[in-house]
Write an enzyme that holds these catalytic residues in place. Structure first.
Site, PDB file in Angstrom:
ATOM      1  N   ASP A  65       0.827  -1.203   0.000  1.00 54.54           N
ATOM      2  CA  ASP A  65       0.000   0.000   0.000  1.00 54.54           C
ATOM      3  C   ASP A  65       0.867   1.261   0.000  1.00 54.54           C
ATOM      4  OD1 ASP A  65      -2.597  -0.806  -0.026  1.00 54.54           O
ATOM      5  OD2 ASP A  65      -3.070  -0.166   1.994  1.00 54.54           O
ATOM      6  N   TYR A  67       1.783   4.866   1.687  1.00 55.31           N
ATOM      7  CA  TYR A  67       1.631   5.392   3.048  1.00 55.31           C
ATOM      8  C   TYR A  67       0.261   6.056   3.170  1.00 55.31           C
ATOM      9  CZ  TYR A  67       6.733   4.887   3.554  1.00 55.31           C
ATOM     10  OH  TYR A  67       8.020   4.404   3.634  1.00 55.31           O
ATOM     11  N   PHE A  78       7.796   3.276  -0.507  1.00 58.38           N
ATOM     12  CA  PHE A  78       8.692   3.528   0.621  1.00 58.38           C
ATOM     13  C   PHE A  78       9.195   4.968   0.715  1.00 58.38           C
ATOM     14  CE2 PHE A  78       9.358  -1.082  -0.269  1.00 58.38           C
ATOM     15  CZ  PHE A  78       8.801  -1.574   0.894  1.00 58.38           C
ATOM     16  N   HIS A 187       9.774  -8.176   4.877  1.00 57.92           N
ATOM     17  CA  HIS A 187       9.386  -6.772   4.732  1.00 57.92           C
ATOM     18  C   HIS A 187      10.115  -5.931   5.773  1.00 57.92           C
ATOM     19  CE1 HIS A 187       6.745  -3.216   4.571  1.00 57.92           C
ATOM     20  NE2 HIS A 187       6.479  -3.632   3.346  1.00 57.92           N
TER      21      HIS A 187
END
Length: 230
Positions: A65, A67, A78, A187
């Protein structure tokens, strides 16, 4: 509100955006924007594709997803704009980057310097309702980003796919490992970073794979000053 893909990607995904599901996805996201705050902005929705044209892709870094808090998402997995506090996952990425490659941990978290070198900073879902993680899952984005991965998989040059976490690792089934390299790890989120992200050396591994395929390595140091970023 523009849903037009950057030219290089439009050529390889033209058939995909003509599929009925994509019209339904567009209707869903546009409806969400009318009722709620949605991240990233409409202008940034395809920013990853804009900053890394199809012909220049050398690495695919796959997120999940965007942020979902205020001011964070700007269309690259990221990454956050300069001046935005580092989210925990990004802080962990920089920690591993320092241990792996000796890079200093930067004060800002904008990763457009990676995108400019051919790192496609792709999320599997490209929008999210503010403060509601996973709220735009299973609406069609996964099918679209699978098509992006398939397009890169079919490109003439070999590519390195960096797959972090379970959902990203599932995309390995779309990748021809006889031609391309896959660098897998847990992750980088606080929940899983200690269970296989820290110590995985993904950045040096990706560079080795590039060099083995006759390509120059990525300079993984984020730009110290990215104030001019879109």
């Amino acid at each position: 509100m523009s849903w037009e893909l950057p030219e290089s990607w439009s050529r390889v995904l033209d058939g995909e955006v003509r599929q009925p599901y994509f019209a339904e996805l567009r209707q869903f996201v546009d409806g969400e924007r009318q009722q709620y705050e949605v991240f990233p902005s409409a202008e940034d929705m395809f920013r990853a594709l804009e900053l890394t044209p199809f012909e220049r892709v050398r690495v695919v870094l796959l997120g999940q997803d965007p942020y979902h808090d205020q001011g964070q998402a700007h269309g690259l997995c990221f990454s956050v704009r300069p001046g935005v506090r580092l989210p925990p996952s990004l802080a962990n990425i920089f920690r591993e980057l320092q241990n792996d490659c000796g890079c200093n941990i930067p004060e800002q978290g904008c990763l457009t310097a990676w995108a400019g070198q051919g790192v496609l900073m792709l999320n599997t879902v490209l929008t999210v309702r503010a403060h509601q993680p996973h709220s735009h899952r299973r609406q069609g984005w996964e099918r679209f980003t699978d098509a992006v991965i398939r397009a890169v998989n079919g490109a003439p040059k070999p590519v390195v796919f960096m797959l972090w976490g379970g959902p990203a690792r599932k995309k390995a089934a779309l990748i021809d490992t006889d031609r391309h390299a896959i660098v897998q790890a847990a992750h980088p989120s606080p929940l899983s970073a200690r269970r296989g992200f820290f110590g995985s050396q993904p950045f040096s591994s990706a560079n080795r794979a590039l060099q083995e395929r006759g390509q120059p390595p990525i300079d993984w140091r984020p730009a110290p000053d990215a104030a001019s970023v879109k």
